[in-house]
Scaffold this active site. Structure first.
Site, PDB file in Angstrom:
ATOM      1  N   ARG A  64       0.953  -1.149   0.012  1.00 57.88           N
ATOM      2  CA  ARG A  64      -0.141  -0.040   0.004  1.00 57.88           C
ATOM      3  C   ARG A  64       0.889   1.447   0.056  1.00 57.88           C
ATOM      4  NH1 ARG A  64      -2.075  -3.410   3.281  1.00 57.88           N
ATOM      5  NH2 ARG A  64      -3.989  -4.518   2.513  1.00 57.88           N
ATOM      6  N   GLU A  96       2.603  -9.054  13.071  1.00 57.80           N
ATOM      7  CA  GLU A  96       1.611  -9.365  14.137  1.00 57.80           C
ATOM      8  C   GLU A  96       0.901 -10.828  14.138  1.00 57.80           C
ATOM      9  OE1 GLU A  96      -0.620  -6.307  11.638  1.00 57.80           O
ATOM     10  OE2 GLU A  96       1.443  -6.631  12.216  1.00 57.80           O
TER      11      GLU A  96
END
Length: 179
Positions: free
Chosen positions: A66, A103
């Site tokens: 992104r 994560e």
């Protein structure tokens, strides 16, 4: 900072609970990318911030993927170049590579070895900072190339995950913060 422009950006971020796995609340910028007025407001806000903060900058470094959507128009506005940091195996030629933890998994990033010269000033850009693994890995790659990292810049910061704390002494800025 123009609060109306910031509101336009915030209004175009949507949340998806339990994506990509249970317990993760995914902040999606796809509606922001689809809305030309909101996307222009985003680039305006980022441009204003970078211009006000750094009189001399050589490159925007965008993180896969992104950061590739936001970085080039920002770099264009600033009249500077754009450097991609990609997932492993996507760049030709000699590269520097690093493994890191996400994560919800592990990953590897690469940058072309000649992407920046020692001492060149860069801002590292991504859409979101969560636990900080990707941003820290990108910082390490740029340090290996001896770039001067002016700042790590994101659209969205997930404050509860404390990713910005992992950046240590590297300046950090986020447009939007969520707990």
């Amino acid at each position: 900072m123009n609060h109306e422009r910031l509101r336009k950006v915030r209004d175009r971020v949507r949340s998806f609970p339990d994506f990509p796995e249970p317990g993760v609340l995914f902040r999606d910028i796809s509606p922001l990318l689809k809305d030309p007025v909101a996307f222009r407001a985003l680039i305006d806000l980022l441009e204003d911030h970078v211009r006000e903060s750094f009189p001399k900058i050589d490159f925007i470094v965008g993180l896969d993927s992104r950061g590739f959507l936001i970085g080039p128009p920002l770099a264009q506005r600033l009249g500077i170049g754009f450097v991609p940091v990609r997932k492993k195996g996507k760049l030709p030629g000699a590269t520097e590579s690093i493994s890191y933890s996400l994560e919800y998994g592990k990953a590897e990033l690469e940058i072309q070895s000649d992407a920046v010269e020692p001492g060149q000033k860069v801002v590292i850009l991504d859409d979101l900072l969560a636990t900080g693994g990707t941003m820290c890995a990108a910082c390490e790659l740029l340090k290996r190339l001896k770039a001067e990292i002016l700042e790590c810049l994101v659209v969205i910061e997930l404050k509860a995950l404390k990713g910005s704390e992992k950046l240590n002494s590297i300046p950090f800025y986020s447009l939007l913060q969520y707990d």
